[in-house]
Structures are given as structure tokens and as C-alpha cells.
Design a protein around this motif. Structure first.
Motif, PDB file in Angstrom:
ATOM      1  N   GLY A   1     126.918  63.440  32.270  1.00 18.37           N
ATOM      2  CA  GLY A   1     127.378  63.343  33.659  1.00 18.37           C
ATOM      3  C   GLY A   1     128.043  62.002  33.916  1.00 18.37           C
ATOM      4  O   GLY A   1     129.030  61.906  34.640  1.00 18.37           O
ATOM      5  N   ALA A   2     127.515  60.951  33.302  1.00 12.43           N
ATOM      6  CA  ALA A   2     128.071  59.605  33.501  1.00 12.43           C
ATOM      7  C   ALA A   2     129.484  59.507  32.937  1.00 12.43           C
ATOM      8  O   ALA A   2     130.401  59.026  33.599  1.00 12.43           O
ATOM      9  CB  ALA A   2     127.155  58.568  32.852  1.00 12.43           C
TER      10      ALA A   2
ATOM     11  N   GLY B   1     133.400  68.228  33.083  1.00 15.07           N
ATOM     12  CA  GLY B   1     132.876  69.554  32.761  1.00 15.07           C
ATOM     13  C   GLY B   1     133.924  70.597  32.431  1.00 15.07           C
ATOM     14  O   GLY B   1     133.594  71.776  32.252  1.00 15.07           O
TER      15      GLY B   1
ATOM     16  N   SER C   1     122.960  52.173  39.018  1.00 16.80           N
ATOM     17  CA  SER C   1     121.696  52.897  38.947  1.00 16.80           C
ATOM     18  C   SER C   1     121.683  53.602  37.596  1.00 16.80           C
ATOM     19  O   SER C   1     122.711  53.706  36.946  1.00 16.80           O
ATOM     20  CB  SER C   1     121.609  53.939  40.050  1.00 16.80           C
ATOM     21  OG  SER C   1     121.907  53.344  41.284  1.00 16.80           O
TER      22      SER C   1
ATOM     23  N   SER D   1     126.854  63.596  41.919  1.00 22.15           N
ATOM     24  CA  SER D   1     128.237  63.458  42.395  1.00 22.15           C
ATOM     25  C   SER D   1     128.385  63.998  43.811  1.00 22.15           C
ATOM     26  O   SER D   1     127.680  64.923  44.208  1.00 22.15           O
ATOM     27  CB  SER D   1     129.194  64.205  41.465  1.00 22.15           C
ATOM     28  OG  SER D   1     129.151  63.623  40.186  1.00 22.15           O
TER      29      SER D   1
ATOM     30  N   HIS E   1     137.581  57.580  42.290  1.00 19.06           N
ATOM     31  CA  HIS E   1     136.416  57.938  41.473  1.00 19.06           C
ATOM     32  C   HIS E   1     136.275  59.456  41.575  1.00 19.06           C
ATOM     33  O   HIS E   1     136.223  60.005  42.684  1.00 19.06           O
ATOM     34  CB  HIS E   1     135.179  57.247  42.062  1.00 19.06           C
ATOM     35  CG  HIS E   1     133.937  57.329  41.212  1.00 19.06           C
ATOM     36  ND1 HIS E   1     133.445  58.505  40.689  1.00 19.06           N
ATOM     37  CD2 HIS E   1     133.074  56.362  40.801  1.00 19.06           C
ATOM     38  CE1 HIS E   1     132.340  58.271  40.003  1.00 19.06           C
ATOM     39  NE2 HIS E   1     132.088  56.969  40.045  1.00 19.06           N
TER      40      HIS E   1
ATOM     41  N   HIS F   1     130.968  53.343  36.114  1.00 16.08           N
ATOM     42  CA  HIS F   1     131.176  51.935  35.790  1.00 16.08           C
ATOM     43  C   HIS F   1     130.152  51.063  36.505  1.00 16.08           C
ATOM     44  O   HIS F   1     129.557  51.480  37.510  1.00 16.08           O
ATOM     45  CB  HIS F   1     132.557  51.517  36.301  1.00 16.08           C
ATOM     46  CG  HIS F   1     132.601  51.633  37.796  1.00 16.08           C
ATOM     47  ND1 HIS F   1     132.281  50.591  38.621  1.00 16.08           N
ATOM     48  CD2 HIS F   1     132.821  52.695  38.603  1.00 16.08           C
ATOM     49  CE1 HIS F   1     132.323  51.007  39.877  1.00 16.08           C
ATOM     50  NE2 HIS F   1     132.647  52.286  39.904  1.00 16.08           N
TER      51      HIS F   1
ATOM     52  N   LYS G   1     132.979  60.671  43.470  1.00 11.67           N
ATOM     53  CA  LYS G   1     132.651  60.232  44.828  1.00 11.67           C
ATOM     54  C   LYS G   1     133.617  60.887  45.805  1.00 11.67           C
ATOM     55  O   LYS G   1     134.619  61.480  45.403  1.00 11.67           O
ATOM     56  CB  LYS G   1     132.732  58.713  44.904  1.00 11.67           C
ATOM     57  CG  LYS G   1     131.664  58.055  44.015  1.00 11.67           C
ATOM     58  CD  LYS G   1     131.465  56.614  44.360  1.00 11.67           C
ATOM     59  CE  LYS G   1     130.284  56.042  43.601  1.00 11.67           C
ATOM     60  NZ  LYS G   1     130.007  54.663  43.985  1.00 11.67           N
TER      61      LYS G   1
ATOM     62  N   ALA H   1     130.332  69.532  39.590  1.00 12.84           N
ATOM     63  CA  ALA H   1     129.275  70.048  38.716  1.00 12.84           C
ATOM     64  C   ALA H   1     128.868  71.459  39.131  1.00 12.84           C
ATOM     65  O   ALA H   1     127.902  72.007  38.607  1.00 12.84           O
ATOM     66  CB  ALA H   1     128.075  69.114  38.757  1.00 12.84           C
TER      67      ALA H   1
ATOM     68  N   HIS I   1     122.811  64.250  47.346  1.00 18.80           N
ATOM     69  CA  HIS I   1     122.926  63.611  48.659  1.00 18.80           C
ATOM     70  C   HIS I   1     122.997  64.573  49.813  1.00 18.80           C
ATOM     71  O   HIS I   1     123.278  64.163  50.939  1.00 18.80           O
ATOM     72  CB  HIS I   1     124.151  62.702  48.681  1.00 18.80           C
ATOM     73  CG  HIS I   1     123.909  61.496  47.865  1.00 18.80           C
ATOM     74  ND1 HIS I   1     122.974  60.573  48.229  1.00 18.80           N
ATOM     75  CD2 HIS I   1     124.399  61.113  46.698  1.00 18.80           C
ATOM     76  CE1 HIS I   1     122.916  59.654  47.309  1.00 18.80           C
ATOM     77  NE2 HIS I   1     123.763  59.958  46.359  1.00 18.80           N
TER      78      HIS I   1
END
Ligand SMILES: Cc1cc2nc3c(=O)[nH]c(=O)nc-3n(C[C@H](O)[C@H](O)[C@H](O)COP(=O)(O)OP(=O)(O)OC[C@H]3O[C@@H](n4cnc5c(N)ncnc54)[C@H](O)[C@@H]3O)c2cc1C
Length: 508
Positions: A145-146, A215, A138, A69, A458, A152, A461, A74, A15
Motif C-alpha cells: 500500500g505504501a 493496485g 506514520s 488512503s 499525492h 514519503h 490523499k 483500494a 478515515h
């Protein structure tokens, strides 16, 4: 293992909300000339060597999934990032690979290498007439990573993606890699362990701690996933008054008096999106019901402009730009009006469903522009109080250039999973990128604390975590998570997999 040293010295998340200085980024891949198992085991050796070298040169390492993220979990400042996305092989599981006491059907197990994306897993399973049990809104994340942040959707009777995972192959040191599963739910046999040449550990606490570990527990090399028979989702997005009936459903997840598109039937997925600038027209309510698979339906078509029931706000929120406060409501209404596609209605004014498989409904989001997303979890019991507080916070310190959305997730078994309330309501605040949005977030977290509403963030985020907050949110779970990390990783390897954000959070 193929290792391409890119010599990249900075890295930006998907992003473009931050850039990190790094020493290098390695693109990793399985050897193409080897069979799948040999390639997988060769990659294990590659990771062991990389950790050994990192210890010798005192260089931190961090695995990267799809880079979706917003937090710096990461990345590692001045360290080496390992792009694991191309490590995407997978193995079906035979009877010989499962433990004698395993109660499930081995045909419904998939051992996926960490870089497989949710989309790749979904496509592979669809060809076998199977499906994942849950995903986010998505599907571009990698499986590691999920689960790394505990993503969720709104499968409130199932839970987050990590609840599908029943085994994890972790590289935890220069000479050690382990296959972890719960002692109380054994799945694999000695033959499976011998195939991947790992140390076998059956331990509920270690497994639950490693599940959501951003990680920090070494490299997740492969995960064992329990799948299910393919199904269709019958989906609707309708507008309904935010009245006592809807409030009651959100606060209890009791659908016995519901007036939803399928009446009182309990949905698989239920989510509510509120536009604070036209509440008089009601909430946007998404409901999805599981149906037997058939091949006579028309799958959803990609529509650049229209956002359907499976899409979440990041898909279009980037279209918002920072604006003078007085124009924010107009702008949000304009963007929403053009983007959110309500279900079409028939001649009797009943909504017409859209059908699709999990991967068709929750598909790869087209990202438009720079945006922010923050999400907090709290008990469903608090949801209407929080909504009331959000509206008054927006009036006093807004206007927030975005939306408030609410999804619902069953309690996770992961020690540090943020969906940790018996029934967690996840409130997402998606907005355009601006400093005023960061300020708004800060005020919201303070407002929740001032009103004694227990909540979690989260991990992937935008959040404002620090040790006291984490201890408040997770209590004894923090100690147990750290104890598991110390048990699995030796002190040198712990240093390799410690990054600044982990230190900032007091979890190192
Ligand atoms: C458009 C969009 C939609 C989103 N929708 C949702 C949603 O519906 N629900 C939700 O919960 N979240 C959602 N998110 C947030 C996002 O899904 C999470 O942040 C997720 O963790 C990102 O996965 P990733 O593959 O990009 O992992 P990354 O962001 O690359 O990494 C996440 C963590 O996993 C670790 N990791 C990755 N691979 C490995 C490995 N092989 N071994 C060890 N650790 C590893 C990383 O080190 C890092 O700590 C969304 C994000 C975007 C951009």
C-alpha cells in the motif's frame, strides 16, 4: 491460501470519508501449516485462481492494504476487495539468492510479503540491527500500500519509500506471475527465481512503472527491500521565525548558513509546519539527524496529548471540528497549542533532543476523528511563492480549519511517483472534514494553475485529478506507464484490475 469470504457488501476507508458498495471482501492469509516458502507459493496459486475466476465471472478485483488512503484506489465498485494485510511473511536473503554482480550485501536485503506493515518490517529489522531507509510519518501502511501511492517522509537526500524497493513479485494474470527488477541494477539469482517459481523480467521501464501503480498492475505479492544498518534519529521540533534564512533553506535545501539545532549540519529529515493564525510566533521546524545506534537513549514515550517531531498533522487534526469562520483561528491555535510538543530546552535555552529509531520516531498514529488530508508536490524553487499565495488565498476565501505543512523529498525513479521534481516540496493541507475544506482545496489547485506552478497530487490523499491534469503533470510518463501495464497484463486481466477511479483519471 486461506480465503475467508466475509460477504461484506460495503467498505469504508480508515478515515470514514467515503463508503463503497462492493460485491465481497476476502480476508486472505497464508496457510499456517505450511513452511514459509510453501505457504508463499501456495498464496501465489491462490491469486492465480482468483484472477481466473474473476475473468470467468467478469468481476473486478482490487487489493487492499491498510485502507489508509482518502481516494477510492483500494476499492472497486461492485467488485471484490482482497484484504492482503494478513499476508505478512518475510524471508532473509542468502548469498545463493543474489546475482553474481550484485554490489550490495545480501544480509541487508529483505523479501517481504505485500501485507507486512511498515511497522512490522521495522520491528523485524530492529531485531537484526537494521532499519528501513525511509518511511512516512506514520507506520501503519502495508508495504504494498505504501509503494502503491508512493508515500514519503522528508528524507530529502534519499526519497520516498519505494526507493528502498529493488524487486517486485507481481501476479499479472490467471497463468502468469513475474519477478521484476531493474536491468541496470540486478539483484537476485536464478535460484531465488526458482524458489518463488516466477517468470524473471529485468527491465527498468517495467519495474519503474510497476513501483507506483495503485493496485492496477495486478497483485503485488512480495517486494525485495534494501535495508541499512540500524541508526538513531536525533530529533528536534523548534519554533523559528519564517524569515529570509528559513525561506532560503526551504527553497534550496542548502544548510551551509543554517541556524538549526545542530548548526549547519545537513539533516536527514527537515519539515516546516505553518499555522496561518500565529505566524508572528514563527514556523514549527522539525529537524532530524542520523546518529550511530546505541542502547543508552530513552525512546519516546506514547503521549496521547502531545505530538512530537515524528508525528504529522493527521494525528491531532481530527480534534478540530467544523466551526463558524470567525472562530477557526482561535480553534486551530487552541488545538495546536495543546497538541504540538516543542523540544524541551536546557538551562542555556538550547533544545534537548529526543532520540529514537525510525520506527520509534515515525510510529503508529493515533487517529482521532474524521479528517481530510490533501498533498501536492512541486519544485522546492516554488515553495516561498506558494506559501505567499496560500496566505493570501486563506485571507480571501478561508479561513482554512487546519495547517499548512511542508516536507521535502528527493526525486523518485517511479514513472508515476508524484515526488517527481528534482527536489520535491510536498505541501500537505490537513483539516477537519467539511464541505468548506473541499471548496478551499479546489481554490488552491486553481490558484497553483493560475500562477503556472507545476504540481502533482499525492495519489492516496484528497485530490482532483482528471485526464487533462494528469497529462499536464506527467506528460510522456503516462504513455510509458500504460504501455508497461499493457505489456504485463493481458486484456482480460486489465479489465479485472480496472476500477472507476482509474477510468476517471483516464489511465485505464
Ligand atoms: C494517519 C495517516 C498518516 C499518513 N501519513 C503519510 C505520510 O507521512 N506520507 C505519505 O506519503 N502518505 C501518508 N498517508 C497516506 C497513506 O500513507 C497512503 O495513502 C498509503 O498508500 C496507504 O497505505 P495502505 O497500506 O493503507 O494502502 P491502501 O490505502 O489500502 O491502498 C493504497 C493502494 O495500494 C494498492 N495496494 C495495496 N496492497 C496491494 C497489493 N498487495 N497489490 C497491489 N496493490 C496493492 C491499493 O489497491 C491502493 O491502490 C497517511 C495516511 C494516514 C491515514
Amino acid at each position: 491460501m486461506k480465503i475467508i469470504k466475509t460477504n461484506q457488501t460495503s467498505w469504508q476507508n480508515r478515515h470514514q470519508t467515503f463508503t463503497e458498495d462492493i460485491k465481497n471482501l476476502y480476508e486472505l492469509g497464508d496457510e499456517p501449516d505450511m513452511d514459509a516458502l510453501s505457504g508463499y507459493n501456495d498464496a501465489t496459486k491462490g491469486f492465480l485462481n482468483m484472477i481466473s475466476e474473476a475473468i470467468a465471472t467478469q468481476t473486478p478485483l482490487r487489493s487492499l492494504g491498510a485502507g489508509w488512503s482518502w481516494t477510492k484506489i483500494a476499492t472497486v465498485n461492485n467488485g471484490i476487495m482482497l484484504d492482503t494485510k494478513p499476508l505478512n511473511t518475510r524471508f532473509d536473503v542468502t548469498q545463493n539468492s543474489v546475482a553474481a554482480g550484485y554490489g550490495g550485501d545480501p544480509n541487508y536485503l529483505l523479501f517481504a510479503q505485500s501485507g507486512m506493515s511498515i511497522q512490522e518490517i521495522g520491528d523485524y529489522l530492529k531485531d537484526k540491527n537494521q532499519s528501513l531507509k525511509a518511511s512516512g510519518a506514520s507506520n501503519g501502511q502495508t508495504i504494498a500500500g505504501a509503494i502503491g501511492t508512493g508515500i514519503h517522509g522528508s528524507a530529502f537526500d534519499f526519497g520516498a519509500v519505494q526507493e528502498c524497493v529493488v524487486g517486485i513479485h507481481l501476479i499479472v494474470g490467471p497463468n502468469r506471475h513475474v519477478y521484476l527488477e531493474r536491468k541496470t541494477a540486478p539483484v537476485v539469482s536464478a535460484a531465488f527465481i526458482s524458489n518463488i517459481q516466477a517468470e524473471f523480467i529485468q527491465d527498468d521501464d517495467l519495474f519503474n512503472a510497476a513501483l507506483v501503480s495503485f493496485g492496477s498492475f495486478g497483485v503485488v505479492h512480495g517486494v525485495m527491500i534494501e535495508t541499512e544498518k540500524i541508526f538513531l534519529l536525533e530529533t528536534y521540533m523548534t519554533r523559528m521565525p519564517y524569515d529570509d534564512s528559513l525561506k532560503n533553506i526551504m527553497q534550496t535545501l542548502d544548510f551551509t548558513n543554517a541556524n538549526l539545532p545542530c548548526g549547519t549540519e545537513r539533516p536527514y529529515h527537515f519539515a516546516v509546519l505553518l499555522n496561518p493564525y500565529d505566524m508572528d510566533k514563527g514556523a514549527y521546524v522539525t529537524t532530524m539527524y542520523k546518529r550511530d545506534y546505541n542502547n543508552t537513549y530513552s525512546p519516546p514515550v506514547d503521549n496521547e496529548a502531545g505530538i512530537g517531531p515524528g508525528d504529522d498533522a493527521p494525528a491531532f487534526i481530527g480534534l478540530l471540528t467544523e466551526s463558524i469562520p470567525a472562530l477557526v483561528p482561535v480553534l486551530v491555535n487552541k488545538v495546536l497549542g495543546a497538541s504540538l510538543s516543542l523540544s524541551k530546552v536546557d538551562s542555556q535555552n538550547n533544545p534537548i533532543p529526543q532520540f529514537g529509531t525510525m520506527g520509534e520516531i515515525f510510529n503508529n498514529t493515533t487517529l482521532r476523528g474524521r479528517l481530510l488530508s490533501a498533498a501536492v508536490g512541486f519544485s522546492i524553487a516554488n515553495v516561498n511563492q506558494v506559501i505567499q499565495l496560500m496566505m493570501s488565498t486563506n485571507s480571501s476565501i478561508g479561513p482554512f480549519p487546519g495547517l499548512f505543512s511542508f516536507r521535502f523529498v528527493k526525486k523518485t525513479q517511479a514513472t508515476m511517483g508524484f515526488t517527481r521534481f528534482d527536489q520535491t516540496c510536498v505541501m500537505e493541507l490537513d483539516a477537519c472534514y467539511s464541505s468548506s475544506v473541499y471548496n478551499f482545496y479546489t481554490q488552491v489547485w486553481k490558484m497553483l494553475e493560475d500562477n503556472d506552478i507545476p504540481f502533482t497530487f499525492h495519489w492516496g490523499k484528497v485530490n482532483e485529478l482528471y485526464p487533462a491534469r494528469i497529462n499536464n503533470m506527467y506528460g510522456a510518463a503516462v504513455t510509458s506507464w500504460q504501455a508497461a501495464r499493457n505489456q504485463l497484463l493481458d486484456p482480460n486481466t486489465i479489465k479485472v484490475f480496472t476500477n472507476p477511479i482509474l477510468q476517471q483519471w483516464g489511465l485505464a
